[in-house]
Structure formats: structure tokens, C-alpha cells
Scaffold this motif. Structure first.
Motif, PDB file in Angstrom:
ATOM      1  N   ASN A   7       4.514  11.441   4.451  1.00  0.00           N
ATOM      2  CA  ASN A   7       4.451  10.454   5.514  1.00  0.00           C
ATOM      3  C   ASN A   7       4.216   9.093   4.857  1.00  0.00           C
ATOM      4  OD1 ASN A   7       3.308   8.667   7.476  1.00  0.00           O
ATOM      5  ND2 ASN A   7       2.926  10.412   8.807  1.00  0.00           N
ATOM      6  N   GLY A   8       5.247   8.245   4.852  1.00  0.00           N
ATOM      7  CA  GLY A   8       5.146   6.965   4.166  1.00  0.00           C
ATOM      8  C   GLY A   8       4.044   6.075   4.718  1.00  0.00           C
ATOM      9  N   SER A   9       3.870   6.092   6.039  1.00  0.00           N
ATOM     10  CA  SER A   9       2.837   5.262   6.672  1.00  0.00           C
ATOM     11  C   SER A   9       1.456   5.649   6.167  1.00  0.00           C
ATOM     12  CB  SER A   9       2.903   5.412   8.188  1.00  0.00           C
ATOM     13  OG  SER A   9       4.188   5.123   8.662  1.00  0.00           O
ATOM     14  N   LEU A  10       1.213   6.953   6.068  1.00  0.00           N
ATOM     15  CA  LEU A  10      -0.094   7.421   5.597  1.00  0.00           C
ATOM     16  C   LEU A  10      -0.294   7.070   4.129  1.00  0.00           C
ATOM     17  CD1 LEU A  10      -2.718   8.938   6.080  1.00  0.00           C
ATOM     18  CD2 LEU A  10      -1.500  11.074   5.566  1.00  0.00           C
ATOM     19  N   ALA A  11       0.763   7.209   3.337  1.00  0.00           N
ATOM     20  CA  ALA A  11       0.651   6.873   1.919  1.00  0.00           C
ATOM     21  C   ALA A  11       0.265   5.402   1.739  1.00  0.00           C
ATOM     22  CB  ALA A  11       1.972   7.174   1.213  1.00  0.00           C
ATOM     23  N   VAL A  12       0.877   4.520   2.533  1.00  0.00           N
ATOM     24  CA  VAL A  12       0.550   3.087   2.462  1.00  0.00           C
ATOM     25  C   VAL A  12      -0.887   2.855   2.936  1.00  0.00           C
ATOM     26  CG1 VAL A  12       1.124   0.800   3.365  1.00  0.00           C
ATOM     27  CG2 VAL A  12       2.947   2.389   2.724  1.00  0.00           C
ATOM     28  N   LEU A  13      -1.302   3.556   3.975  1.00  0.00           N
ATOM     29  CA  LEU A  13      -2.666   3.405   4.478  1.00  0.00           C
ATOM     30  C   LEU A  13      -3.691   3.809   3.417  1.00  0.00           C
ATOM     31  CD1 LEU A  13      -4.734   2.843   6.673  1.00  0.00           C
ATOM     32  CD2 LEU A  13      -4.281   5.134   7.609  1.00  0.00           C
ATOM     33  N   ILE A  14      -3.431   4.915   2.730  1.00  0.00           N
ATOM     34  CA  ILE A  14      -4.353   5.346   1.679  1.00  0.00           C
ATOM     35  C   ILE A  14      -4.422   4.291   0.573  1.00  0.00           C
ATOM     36  CG2 ILE A  14      -4.642   7.032  -0.193  1.00  0.00           C
ATOM     37  CD1 ILE A  14      -5.619   8.038   2.490  1.00  0.00           C
ATOM     38  N   LYS A  15      -3.278   3.762   0.183  1.00  0.00           N
ATOM     39  CA  LYS A  15      -3.262   2.703  -0.834  1.00  0.00           C
ATOM     40  C   LYS A  15      -4.050   1.487  -0.363  1.00  0.00           C
ATOM     41  CE  LYS A  15      -1.206   2.683  -4.169  1.00  0.00           C
ATOM     42  NZ  LYS A  15      -1.549   2.959  -5.596  1.00  0.00           N
ATOM     43  N   MET A  16      -3.937   1.148   0.914  1.00  0.00           N
ATOM     44  CA  MET A  16      -4.660   0.001   1.466  1.00  0.00           C
ATOM     45  C   MET A  16      -6.164   0.253   1.458  1.00  0.00           C
ATOM     46  SD  MET A  16      -4.041  -1.836   5.169  1.00  0.00           S
ATOM     47  CE  MET A  16      -2.349  -2.275   4.766  1.00  0.00           C
ATOM     48  N   LEU A  17      -6.582   1.450   1.859  1.00  0.00           N
ATOM     49  CA  LEU A  17      -8.008   1.781   1.874  1.00  0.00           C
ATOM     50  C   LEU A  17      -8.585   1.802   0.465  1.00  0.00           C
ATOM     51  CD1 LEU A  17      -8.014   4.667   4.526  1.00  0.00           C
ATOM     52  CD2 LEU A  17      -8.866   2.335   4.847  1.00  0.00           C
ATOM     53  N   GLU A  18      -7.732   2.175  -0.490  1.00  0.00           N
ATOM     54  CA  GLU A  18      -8.203   2.333  -1.870  1.00  0.00           C
ATOM     55  C   GLU A  18      -8.189   1.021  -2.643  1.00  0.00           C
ATOM     56  OE1 GLU A  18      -7.527   5.822  -5.235  1.00  0.00           O
ATOM     57  OE2 GLU A  18      -5.863   5.234  -3.947  1.00  0.00           O
ATOM     58  N   GLU A  19      -7.133   0.203  -2.440  1.00  0.00           N
ATOM     59  CA  GLU A  19      -6.955  -0.966  -3.305  1.00  0.00           C
ATOM     60  C   GLU A  19      -6.746  -2.273  -2.554  1.00  0.00           C
ATOM     61  OE1 GLU A  19      -4.358  -0.407  -6.685  1.00  0.00           O
ATOM     62  OE2 GLU A  19      -4.393   1.765  -6.404  1.00  0.00           O
ATOM     63  N   GLY A  20      -6.716  -2.220  -1.201  1.00  0.00           N
ATOM     64  CA  GLY A  20      -6.619  -3.454  -0.447  1.00  0.00           C
ATOM     65  C   GLY A  20      -5.205  -3.752   0.047  1.00  0.00           C
ATOM     66  N   ILE A  21      -5.110  -4.791   0.899  1.00  0.00           N
ATOM     67  CA  ILE A  21      -3.849  -5.130   1.568  1.00  0.00           C
ATOM     68  C   ILE A  21      -2.759  -5.568   0.588  1.00  0.00           C
ATOM     69  CG2 ILE A  21      -2.777  -6.733   3.201  1.00  0.00           C
ATOM     70  CD1 ILE A  21      -5.383  -6.631   4.822  1.00  0.00           C
ATOM     71  N   PRO A  22      -3.032  -6.466  -0.377  1.00  0.00           N
ATOM     72  CA  PRO A  22      -1.947  -6.901  -1.282  1.00  0.00           C
ATOM     73  C   PRO A  22      -1.310  -5.739  -2.044  1.00  0.00           C
ATOM     74  CG  PRO A  22      -3.821  -8.386  -1.448  1.00  0.00           C
ATOM     75  CD  PRO A  22      -4.284  -7.226  -0.631  1.00  0.00           C
ATOM     76  N   LYS A  23      -2.125  -4.827  -2.570  1.00  0.00           N
ATOM     77  CA  LYS A  23      -1.588  -3.683  -3.316  1.00  0.00           C
ATOM     78  C   LYS A  23      -0.765  -2.774  -2.399  1.00  0.00           C
ATOM     79  CE  LYS A  23      -3.155  -4.327  -7.515  1.00  0.00           C
ATOM     80  NZ  LYS A  23      -2.238  -4.451  -8.696  1.00  0.00           N
ATOM     81  N   ALA A  24      -1.206  -2.645  -1.160  1.00  0.00           N
ATOM     82  CA  ALA A  24      -0.470  -1.814  -0.209  1.00  0.00           C
ATOM     83  C   ALA A  24       0.906  -2.401   0.058  1.00  0.00           C
ATOM     84  CB  ALA A  24      -1.261  -1.684   1.092  1.00  0.00           C
ATOM     85  N   LYS A  25       0.992  -3.742   0.159  1.00  0.00           N
ATOM     86  CA  LYS A  25       2.283  -4.393   0.385  1.00  0.00           C
ATOM     87  C   LYS A  25       3.221  -4.182  -0.806  1.00  0.00           C
ATOM     88  CE  LYS A  25       0.756  -7.962   3.640  1.00  0.00           C
ATOM     89  NZ  LYS A  25       0.609  -9.424   3.889  1.00  0.00           N
ATOM     90  N   GLU A  26       2.664  -4.224  -2.006  1.00  0.00           N
ATOM     91  CA  GLU A  26       3.476  -3.953  -3.196  1.00  0.00           C
ATOM     92  C   GLU A  26       3.952  -2.498  -3.192  1.00  0.00           C
ATOM     93  OE1 GLU A  26       1.268  -4.891  -6.690  1.00  0.00           O
ATOM     94  OE2 GLU A  26       0.864  -6.961  -6.081  1.00  0.00           O
ATOM     95  N   TYR A  27       3.079  -1.610  -2.767  1.00  0.00           N
ATOM     96  CA  TYR A  27       3.390  -0.173  -2.783  1.00  0.00           C
ATOM     97  C   TYR A  27       4.538   0.163  -1.840  1.00  0.00           C
ATOM     98  CZ  TYR A  27       2.498   4.874  -2.701  1.00  0.00           C
ATOM     99  OH  TYR A  27       2.617   6.239  -2.796  1.00  0.00           O
ATOM    100  N   VAL A  28       4.596  -0.533  -0.709  1.00  0.00           N
ATOM    101  CA  VAL A  28       5.687  -0.299   0.242  1.00  0.00           C
ATOM    102  C   VAL A  28       7.027  -0.500  -0.438  1.00  0.00           C
ATOM    103  CG1 VAL A  28       6.812  -1.134   2.332  1.00  0.00           C
ATOM    104  CG2 VAL A  28       4.341  -0.905   2.272  1.00  0.00           C
ATOM    105  N   GLU A  29       7.125  -1.538  -1.258  1.00  0.00           N
ATOM    106  CA  GLU A  29       8.395  -1.845  -1.918  1.00  0.00           C
ATOM    107  C   GLU A  29       8.806  -0.736  -2.882  1.00  0.00           C
ATOM    108  OE1 GLU A  29      10.299  -4.449  -1.083  1.00  0.00           O
ATOM    109  OE2 GLU A  29       8.759  -4.781   0.449  1.00  0.00           O
ATOM    110  N   THR A  30       7.830   0.002  -3.433  1.00  0.00           N
ATOM    111  CA  THR A  30       8.160   1.058  -4.393  1.00  0.00           C
ATOM    112  C   THR A  30       8.573   2.365  -3.727  1.00  0.00           C
ATOM    113  OG1 THR A  30       5.890   1.919  -4.555  1.00  0.00           O
ATOM    114  CG2 THR A  30       6.488   0.069  -5.994  1.00  0.00           C
TER     115      THR A  30
END
Length: 693
Positions: A579-602
Motif C-alpha cells: 500500500n503506497g499510501s501507508l509506506a509514505v505515511l510510515i516514512k513521514m512518521l519516521e523521518e518527517g514530511i520532506p523525506k516522505a515527499k522525496e520517498y513518493v518520487e522513488t
């Protein structure tokens, strides 16, 4: 003279043997029982039931002679037909909802799935179950079970999916949409061609679609069951179309009052809020009966509805133990949803509200008794996990309501089989009927609690026997006592003769159960046992387990544990689509909003990840509820970037900006939403409110 008589008898025996006139030897005899007649609600003393294969071949006086390969001494105990649960969901053996059920039942897991039916129903005397909605991908497997019954499993009759009308939101797997009346007719014909004899029309089915499907079902001799409680259809409207089977006793309330008007009024009357949990929803349904009692005009309408239902031969399933659980009125807790795993209801009422809920439950049971006395055909439909135990406790609730034991046993047997049009083979103990019967160790006519007593279960003409499951028993110990005591118990009992040998599929199922609930400590405890006892096998988890377990922890604001669980479950679901949405949410909870935005692109072009507009939106609103508005806005902005032609993403982003007081940005996005969808009335109302401020 004596010798002549002996010679004559010998000649007679020779003649009889030569002409084939020999004594019948039956496969099974159950001798000297008190036989409950479910038609006439009487008990016949001193009977012997004789069985060949899976069918009752004869019923004779206990003093009559017979020949049988196997005989059970009934010892004057009560024998009844096997029980029937007319509202189950096979999904409830697995998970909490259609969103989290496995997409298919694979051949290697078929025995596990069918075995769960045995443990949850047949082991408690429920010999027949009706599945009231499953994923369509299951139908070929479960229809095969229906067509090939076995003494090892309960009889299963399926309805296919729960039919609803076309909707814009995501449906659970077991909800099947029809686009229009003709599409509904097509679905009926499709099911009829497959060989289904039952269908379920659900509460979100619009009247034109409903009417067309009922009409088509009549042509194919399909029994329709319906759940009407959303102010879309009333019981009266459905009866006028020819429907006779209705689900859940609480669904009588919206047929006599308008929920759109009276739901808020009822909430205000008892100081309760909209239902934040499934158990509080069940409590709400119970509160409505106090509301009716306090408004004589509604009580009059309810009594008139019961009269009309009785006159038209309508039947009504119950689901009483679920409502009793929410009110704290049963010794066995059940719920419409199994997760989070619990033994008590998720309700948050004051002492005064709990007292009101208790009174509301009494009123509901009063109305159950009135419906029964007026001639409405009640039947049991538990609609919960562990339906066998729930059914027995539901029968005790009938007794507490003042219903006689004769009527209770008829409700649990004949009423259900007749409603499902299965009375030709089941529901009474008669010659020619299938040999599905219960021999009670203790007589319920003496004490109602004896309904819970041990029983000899005859299924398909065979004596049913089942040892306890070591894996499922371990699951209960872990829930109640924790991992440390669970391990101690397991070491002590793993070689006990009371339990079947440890089953790898069942133990893996327990890992999945705890994982889907986000119980990482319990899941890891069972996983280590699995790896120890079955080192040649690897546990695998699907997307649903990973997703549900992680969200269970996020909803409880246990963010660090959610991250830990996600990493744990992901290691065992490497082959599953993420689930891409959940993966981005976990990244956001772990490393913050900027890292989550970068992760979406990957990950947005990675086929292993599914990125869905509705899922992203749901995460945004979840974050708003969790008091994380900036993170919510980040998700809404992501949705705008990924789906710029969708009016709904701008509407949600506008709401996100409103939550932090960014008025200009909110106005801009609501205007964009309305430009894309001029019929967005909610957006228009919000825009008007913002401009007026």
C-alpha cells in the motif's frame, strides 16, 4: 412334535433367505432417546433412531428389536435436530472485514478454511450455516463445499456477495455492486447459472435495483435475504415485492422511523455521540428501543409492523448476542468485527448511560418476545466470529425474554431451515431426512443453562469427534494472559492427548491473527514457535495483514510501535503488493514530511506499490483525526499533485487548510473543486462559510 416344529422353522428360514427377505442391519442406532419434534414442539419418549449412510432410515420404539453395526445408548437424553445459523460470514473466521479478507481461498489452505468452520460452528452443535456475503473469488471453492457436504464439516450454503448499488467509494471485497436494474438481473442469472439458491440484498441497494433483482430471483427459485436499515428500503416495501427473510432484529427500527431525523434526536436524548467503534454502533441500535418505548406513536407502529410481518409469513434473524455484548448482558463476548482482539466491548459511557443502555436492552428483548408472540418467525443469525458459542448464548437470551424452551428449540432448528428452504432435508428428525442431530448430555428443559452442556453430535450419520487445537488454544491464552504465560502453557500442553498434534497452517494463522491486530509481541512469540517446530516452512503475510496491523497501532497513536511493526511484517510480505499510501505515511512518521515527499518520487513508478487516490485521501483524514494537520495537508497536497483532474482532492485540501486557519488557500482549493464539479454542494457550503468570515 417338537422335532417337526424345529424342522418347519428351519425350512421357513431357508425359504426367507432364498427369497431375499432378511433383517435390515443399520449403520447406526441411537437407542432410547427423548425425541424433540420440531414441527409440533413436543417430546416423544423412548425412541430409537436408526440411520443408514447419512439419512434417517427408521424411528422405532425403544423396546423394538433391530440390528445395527454401531449403537449409542441415548440413556433417555434429549435429542434435537442440528442447529442452523442463518447469518454467518466465512470472512469472520479470518479477519475483521471484507477489506482485509484474503482475496482467494487457495487449494493448499482449503482444509484450514473449512476446518475453521468446524471448530467455530459444528463443534458446538451448529450443523448448518448460511454465508451471507463473501468475495466472489471464493465462490467456486465454497460452492464446491456446498455441493459436497461431509460429516467432518457443517453444511454450508452460500449467497455469493452482498449486493449493493453503484457507489463512488471503495467497497469491501464481499460487497458486489450492480450498476442498474438490468445489471442486477444479470447478476441474479449469473448466480443461478452457478447453482446458488440463496442471495443477499444489502442495505445500500437502491429500490429500482432491489425490485428488479427480487423479480428475477423468483424466476430462478432463489431465496432472497435482505438487510434494510438505511432508509433506502423498508421492510414493508420489501414484503410487497415478495421478500420474506430479513436480517437482524434491530433493522425493524428504520422501518417505523426516519434515521435522518431521529438518529440525532436519539443521540441527544441519551447524551451519546456518533458511533466511534463498532461496539458503540451496536449499543446505538439497542438505544433505539428505549427511544421507541418512550414514544408511544412509534411503539404502535412497531406492533403494527410485527402484525404485518406475521400475516405475510416474514422471518427475522436476530444477532442478539452482539447487542447483548455491547450492553454487557451476556457471558460470551462477540462483535460484528473481531479486531482489535478483545473480551469486553469498546464503549465509553458514563454510569448513567450504562444504566440507560441496560434498560434499552430490556426493552429490545421485550419487543423480541412481542414479535414472537404475534407470529413473526424468529431465527438465529449470529453474524459474528465464533458463531457456535454465540448461538448457544443467544438461545439463553431468548429464555431470559420469556420464550419457552419448546419455542427456542424450534427457532434454532425448524424456523431457520424453513426460512432458507432447506426443510426437505433438514430441521426435523424424520425418516428420509439427513441424520444431523444433537444428543444433549443434560436436558435444557430441566435448566436452560443445559443448552451449553456437552453434546453428542451426529453429522451426516456419523458421530462427530474433534480434539482441541493446540494453536488456537495458545491464541486464547496469549490474549488473556500474555506471551510469558502463553509459552509456559504451550510447553506443558504440547504433548497432551487432549490436543491434536501441532498444525503448521493453524499456527501460521495465529501469527496472521496477531499481526493483523498489530500485536507485535504476541505475533513474534508465535512466529518463533513456528520457526522452531516447522523450520522447513516460511511464514508469509499479505498486504492486508501488513496494512491492518500497522493502522491498528497508528490509530492508537503508538507511532514508534507502528514503525517497528511495519518493518517486521514487511520482512514477511516481500512478495506482496504494498500500500503506497501507508509506506509514505510510515516514512513521514519516521523521518518527517520532506523525506516522505522525496520517498513518493522513488516509489510512484514501482509496480510493487499501489498508490490510490482514495487511500491517500483516507490517510489525510486519519491524520486530521490524530491531530496532525500539517501531515494531513502534506497528504492532500500529494493527492493534488498525483491526481490533478479530480475535484475531490481539492475539496479535501481545502478542508485541510481550513483546519489550520489558512483561509485564502482553503478558498482557492474549494473554488478549484467546484470548477471541476459544479455539483459539489458540500464544497459550495464551505466556500460560502469561508467568504462570510
Amino acid at each position: 412334535m417338537k422335532n417337526q416344529r424345529i424342522v418347519a422353522i428351519g425350512i421357513l428360514c431357508l425359504v426367507l433367505s432364498l427369497t431375499g427377505c432378511t433383517t435390515t442391519t443399520y449403520d447406526l442406532a441411537i437407542q432410547n432417546v427423548r425425541l424433540f419434534d420440531s414441527k409440533n414442539k413436543t417430546v416423544h419418549e423412548n425412541r430409537t433412531v436408526l440411520i443408514n449412510a447419512d439419512t434417517i432410515a427408521a424411528i422405532v420404539d425403544a423396546t423394538d428389536s433391530y440390528s445395527a453395526k454401531e449403537t449409542i445408548n441415548g440413556d433417555n437424553r434429549l435429542m434435537t435436530p442440528g442447529l442452523i445459523d442463518t447469518h454467518t460470514h466465512l470472512m469472520q473466521n479470518y479477519t475483521s472485514s471484507g477489506h482485509s479478507a484474503p482475496k482467494t481461498i487457495t487449494e493448499d489452505k482449503s482444509d484450514l478454511a473449512r476446518g475453521l468452520m468446524t471448530r467455530m460452528y459444528l463443534a458446538h452443535g451448529v450443523t448448518t450455516i448460511i454465508d451471507m456475503g463473501q468475495p466472489e473469488a471464493w465462490i467456486d471453492v465454497t460452492l464446491n463445499w456446498q455441493q459436497h457436504p461431509s460429516p467432518e464439516y457443517p453444511n454450508l450454503f452460500i449467497c455469493g456477495g452482498s449486493i449493493v448499488s453503484d457507489a463512488s467509494y471503495r467497497q469491501p471485497q464481499h460487497h458486489i455492486e450492480v450498476m442498474n436494474p438490468e445489471d442486477g438481473r444479470k447478476k441474479v442469472r449469473e448466480y443461478a447459472k452457478k447453482g446458488l439458491k440463496h442471495m443477499k440484498l444489502y442495505r445500500k441497494l437502491e429500490k429500482p435495483d432491489f425490485e428488479a433483482m427480487v423479480d428475477e430471483a423468483k424466476k430462478h427459485d432463489i431465496t432472497i435475504n435482505t438487510h434494510t436499515d438505511n432508509n433506502v428500503m423498508t421492510i414493508d416495501e420489501a414484503m410487497d415485492m415478495g421478500v420474506r427473510n430479513f436480517e437482524h432484529f434491530f433493522t425493524v427500527t428504520p422501518s417505523i422511523l426516519d434515521y435522518d431525523e431521529h438518529w440525532k434526536a436519539m443521540n441527544a436524548a441519551y447524551g451519546i455521540q456518533m458511533s466511534p467503534s463498532i461496539d458503540e454502533f451496536a449499543a446505538h441500535m439497542t438505544f433505539f428501543f428505549s427511544y421507541i418505548k418512550e414514544h408511544p406513536e412509534f411503539e404502535t407502529k412497531l406492533m403494527a409492523l410485527f402484525d404485518r410481518m406475521a400475516a405475510k409469513g416474514a422471518t427475522l434473524s436476530t444477532a442478539l448476542n452482539v447487542l447483548a455484548s455491547a450492553a454487557g448482558r451476556t457471558d460470551f463476548f462477540t462483535s460484528f468485527e473481531y479486531f482489535p482482539i478483545r473480551r469486553t466491548p469498546m464503549v465509553s459511557y458514563s454510569a448513567a448511560q450504562q444504566k440507560q443502555l441496560n434498560e434499552a436492552f430490556d426493552y429490545m428483548m421485550l419487543y423480541v418476545k412481542k414479535a414472537h408472540d404475534k407470529g413473526v418467525q424468529l431465527r438465529v443469525g449470529t453474524d459474528c466470529r465464533y458463531g457456535g458459542k454465540a448461538m448457544l448464548h443467544e438461545l439463553l437470551l431468548f429464555h431470559e425474554a420469556g420464550i419457552s424452551m419448546e419455542d427456542i428449540l424450534q427457532i434454532a432448528t425448524r424456523n431457520g431451515y424453513e426460512a432458507m428452504n432447506l426443510q426437505a432435508d433438514y430441521g426435523s428428525i424424520e425418516v428420509g431426512k439427513k441424520a444431523d442431530m444433537l444428543l444433549f448430555e443434560k436436558n435444557p428443559f430441566d435448566t436452560p443453562e443445559n443448552l451449553l452442556s456437552n453434546k453428542t453430535i451426529i453429522k451426516g450419520g456419523k458421530v462427530f469427534s474433534l480434539k482441541k487445537s493446540l494453536a488456537y488454544s495458545l491464541q486464547d491464552i496469549l490474549v488473556d494472559q500474555g506471551p510469558k504465560k502463553g509459552l509456559t502453557w504451550f510447553k506443558k500442553e504440547k504433548e497432551s492427548e487432549r490436543y491434536e498434534p501441532l498444525n503448521a497452517d493453524e499456527l501460521e494463522k495465529v501469527v496472521h491473527t496477531f499481526s493483523g491486530d498489530g500485536r507485535i509481541d504476541e505475533a513474534q512469540t508465535v512466529l518463533r514457535l513456528f520457526q522452531q517446530h516447522f523450520p522447513e516452512r516460511k511464514v508469509s503475510m499479505d498486504e492486508n495483514i501488513l496494512t491492518n496491523g500497522t493502522y491498528a497501532l497508528i490509530n492508537k497513536k503508538e507511532y514508534d510501535k507502528a514503525i517497528e511493526f511495519y518493518e517486521f511484517a514487511a520482512a514477511y510480505s516481500s512478495e506482496a503488493t504494498k500500500n503506497g499510501s501507508l509506506a509514505v505515511l510510515i516514512k513521514m512518521l519516521e523521518e518527517g514530511i520532506p523525506k516522505a515527499k522525496e520517498y513518493v518520487e522513488t516509489i510512484k513508478t514501482d509496480e510493487k506499490y499501489v498508490i490510490d487516490e482514495n487511500e491517500i485521501n483516507s490517510v489525510g483524514y486519519l491524520l486530521l483525526r490524530l491531530d496532525k494537520p500539517l501531515e494531513a495537508i502534506a497528504f492532500f497536497e500529494l493527492n493534488v499533485k498525483l491526481f490533478p483532474e479530480s475535484w475531490n482532492v481539492y475539496d479535501s485540501l481545502g478542508e485541510g487548510y481550513m483546519s489550520v486557519g489558512q483561509k485564502k488557500s482553503a478558498i482557492k482549493n474549494y473554488r478549484k473543486s467546484i470548477a471541476l464539479n459544479p455539483e459539489n454542494n458540500y464544497g459550495k457550503a464551505q466556500l460560502k462559510k469561508l467568504i462570510a468570515q
